[in-house]
Design an enzyme around this catalytic site. Sequence first.
Site, PDB file in Angstrom:
ATOM      1  N   GLN A 137      -7.304  -3.324  -6.881  1.00  6.12           N
ATOM      2  CA  GLN A 137      -6.399  -2.499  -7.676  1.00  6.12           C
ATOM      3  C   GLN A 137      -4.937  -2.914  -7.487  1.00  6.12           C
ATOM      4  O   GLN A 137      -4.027  -2.142  -7.774  1.00  6.12           O
ATOM      5  CB  GLN A 137      -6.574  -1.020  -7.316  1.00  6.12           C
ATOM      6  CG  GLN A 137      -7.957  -0.483  -7.631  1.00  6.12           C
ATOM      7  CD  GLN A 137      -8.066   1.001  -7.372  1.00  6.12           C
ATOM      8  OE1 GLN A 137      -7.558   1.821  -8.141  1.00  6.12           O
ATOM      9  NE2 GLN A 137      -8.734   1.364  -6.289  1.00  6.12           N
ATOM     10  N   ASP A 139      -0.236   4.079   2.768  1.00  4.93           N
ATOM     11  CA  ASP A 139      -1.065   4.169   1.567  1.00  4.93           C
ATOM     12  C   ASP A 139      -0.776   2.990   0.640  1.00  4.93           C
ATOM     13  O   ASP A 139       0.316   2.418   0.676  1.00  4.93           O
ATOM     14  CB  ASP A 139      -0.761   5.493   0.855  1.00  4.93           C
ATOM     15  CG  ASP A 139      -1.790   5.830  -0.218  1.00  4.93           C
ATOM     16  OD1 ASP A 139      -2.859   5.186  -0.243  1.00  4.93           O
ATOM     17  OD2 ASP A 139      -1.531   6.739  -1.021  1.00  4.93           O
ATOM     18  N   GLU A 140      -1.745   2.630  -0.194  1.00  4.19           N
ATOM     19  CA  GLU A 140      -1.587   1.572  -1.207  1.00  4.19           C
ATOM     20  C   GLU A 140      -1.021   0.284  -0.589  1.00  4.19           C
ATOM     21  O   GLU A 140      -0.093  -0.334  -1.121  1.00  4.19           O
ATOM     22  CB  GLU A 140      -0.674   2.043  -2.350  1.00  4.19           C
ATOM     23  CG  GLU A 140      -1.109   3.323  -3.032  1.00  4.19           C
ATOM     24  CD  GLU A 140      -2.316   3.159  -3.942  1.00  4.19           C
ATOM     25  OE1 GLU A 140      -2.934   2.067  -3.920  1.00  4.19           O
ATOM     26  OE2 GLU A 140      -2.651   4.115  -4.668  1.00  4.19           O
ATOM     27  N   LYS A 166      -9.564   8.214  -1.120  1.00  2.00           N
ATOM     28  CA  LYS A 166      -8.681   7.665  -0.086  1.00  2.00           C
ATOM     29  C   LYS A 166      -7.612   8.666   0.342  1.00  2.00           C
ATOM     30  O   LYS A 166      -7.262   8.746   1.520  1.00  2.00           O
ATOM     31  CB  LYS A 166      -8.032   6.370  -0.564  1.00  2.00           C
ATOM     32  CG  LYS A 166      -6.980   6.513  -1.647  1.00  2.00           C
ATOM     33  CD  LYS A 166      -6.335   5.188  -1.966  1.00  2.00           C
ATOM     34  CE  LYS A 166      -5.291   5.339  -3.063  1.00  2.00           C
ATOM     35  NZ  LYS A 166      -4.174   6.228  -2.690  1.00  2.00           N
ATOM     36  N   THR A 167      -7.078   9.443  -0.611  1.00  2.00           N
ATOM     37  CA  THR A 167      -6.063  10.438  -0.245  1.00  2.00           C
ATOM     38  C   THR A 167      -6.658  11.494   0.671  1.00  2.00           C
ATOM     39  O   THR A 167      -6.025  11.958   1.625  1.00  2.00           O
ATOM     40  CB  THR A 167      -5.485  11.108  -1.505  1.00  2.00           C
ATOM     41  OG1 THR A 167      -4.946  10.093  -2.367  1.00  2.00           O
ATOM     42  CG2 THR A 167      -4.392  12.099  -1.152  1.00  2.00           C
ATOM     43  N   ARG A 195     -10.812   4.236 -14.702  1.00  2.00           N
ATOM     44  CA  ARG A 195     -10.138   5.503 -15.016  1.00  2.00           C
ATOM     45  C   ARG A 195     -11.110   6.470 -15.692  1.00  2.00           C
ATOM     46  O   ARG A 195     -10.867   7.674 -15.742  1.00  2.00           O
ATOM     47  CB  ARG A 195      -8.947   5.289 -15.964  1.00  2.00           C
ATOM     48  CG  ARG A 195      -7.794   4.411 -15.471  1.00  2.00           C
ATOM     49  CD  ARG A 195      -7.323   4.750 -14.094  1.00  2.00           C
ATOM     50  NE  ARG A 195      -8.012   3.922 -13.090  1.00  2.00           N
ATOM     51  CZ  ARG A 195      -8.011   4.171 -11.797  1.00  2.00           C
ATOM     52  NH1 ARG A 195      -7.400   5.239 -11.328  1.00  2.00           N
ATOM     53  NH2 ARG A 195      -8.633   3.379 -10.955  1.00  2.00           N
TER      54      ARG A 195
END
Length: 626
Positions: free
Chosen positions: A255, A224-225, A39-40, A563
């Site tokens: 998330q 973002d987020e 996503k970044t 993770r």
Amino acid sequence: MTTKQNMPNLLDDLNPAQQQAVMATDGPVLILAGAGSGKTRVLTYRVAFLIAEKKIPAENILVVTFTNKAAGEMKERILRLISRDNHPLMGTFHSICAKILRKEGYQLGLKPGFSIYDEQDSMDAIKEAMANLNLAIQKTNPHAIRNTISSAKNELISELEYPQYARGYFQETVAKVYLEYQKILTQNQALDFDDLLMKTIQLFQISPPVLTRYQLTFKYILVDEYQDTNAAQYQLIKMLAARSRNLCVVGDASQSIYGFRGADFRNIVNFQKDYKEAKVFNLEQNYRSTQIILDAAQAVISANRTHPILKLWTDKKIGPKILVYEAKSEVDEANFIIQTVKENNLSLNSVAILYRTNAQSRSLEEAFLKHGVPYTLIGGIKFYERKEIKDVLSFLRLLQNEKDSVSKKRVEKIGKGRSQKFYELSENLNEKLDQFSTLELLDAILAQTGYLAYLDDGSDQGKYRIENVKELRSVAEEFPSLVEFLENVALVQNEEMPNGTKRKSINSSEAITLMTIHASKGLEFPVIFIVGMEEGLFPHSRAMLNPTELEEERRLAYVAITRAKDQLFLTYARSRLYFGQRSNNLVSRFLVSIPENLFENRLKKSEDFNEDISSPVSDDEEWLNV
């Protein structure tokens, strides 16, 4: 303006879904980006595409992140793609609002040099407000008041509006303090962090021309987020994007794990209701984990019903199956990790251990210290260095030795009333101290001083501090003699072996990482151990009867599993000493929900251990790689 490479080649670095998300520049866009889906990268390339291909001036682009670190990393990536004299305004909600208020805040009576109060400054102002109102901090916890005021501000409820919502003595007290607190901030020309957003929204409400100017400036907004936004952040973005509607939000409801901070995952769920014409792009190709790990995460999160769930897939090789370990106890659980790392010759830097609560680190830390395994604690403080633990240890040390001036100073800092009650207890126990176990003494101190009530400020942080103190009861249970208990704590604090020799330096270049699942978000490791997979521990007991909180616990499990890049270990204990009580919990529903075909053929149990690792490892153990 020139680019470092032409745009077609740049887009070749993206997969088809990422390319589509980057090129859909006009109108509202929702990018649902699964864990490890880049996503970044998409956000970065989208900004570069806007500037280099769409010829949008950088000053007309606003990028909002949740941390300054994320903003800095994104800026560096953008500058590698385009010429250095072109980058948009990027920053956190708070930093961007601070910039706006420095320039425009005079319309609210703010001078450009206003102060921004951090948490401690805010607490001092709360206590000052309480003193002005003759409210004793012994009766009403100032931390609880501050947290309640913060929550109100995040919901955009002002000090003048709050009284109409107040119910009961505590909230009515908060209403009075809130009003006085804001008077103090105004007198001091200061804003707290929550004010930065609230005041910016107020500015836009009272001055439409100012809002219009920023709407025309920020024609393209990227957030973002987005699943972690609260009500104030949601409203701010909605106001800024109302004119151009060129709003791109990126996130993943699966998330969303910060509900305790006011984050509302429904903001991302309802995006298509807010913007009927929104384009939606799903980023489901994962570049981090094996398919086995992704399938396990999918099996867990699929039980949630209130938000969209992405189906992640990867081109990576199959990888090893998940290993589940049934431990006899929390000590056996820690020993299993040590032996697994040893047997597989794993680099310590490649391993992370995740747990649901901070209190769980205690048994892991002690095992690692005992066996000389270097570790790093992320996003937290080592168990015996936590303030609440040092406070309680000071009570016990002073009980053992009334001439301990260091402990006496710490006890008296906790509060005059509590210290006086402790001295009364100490005087009663003075002649018969040896008749009581450490656990009995600890419980007597907590009851007499009301220390747990002092910690209970209504916040999740306060609850975790209480859990840490309760976990100290586990150590007290193991060492009935107060002298032996304090000696053991001193040895652990000094990072020494039981035989007095110093263990290997924790500052070694190689170390296992320990952290809560909350702290692990955004990170990745080749090998992940998730410990304490038991009902009541994970999912946490506080969430068991609340469907909303249980879904957030499931999202936590999803985050924890994703993770892992290559290998995942899940552990639970048949019997666990936790909060000073030996309990036998059921296996976590999250573990049970994972299909058996994703596990190794046979469940590993403590009986599989053939090697005795009860003594500390020697300095020449090569497996430590230090």
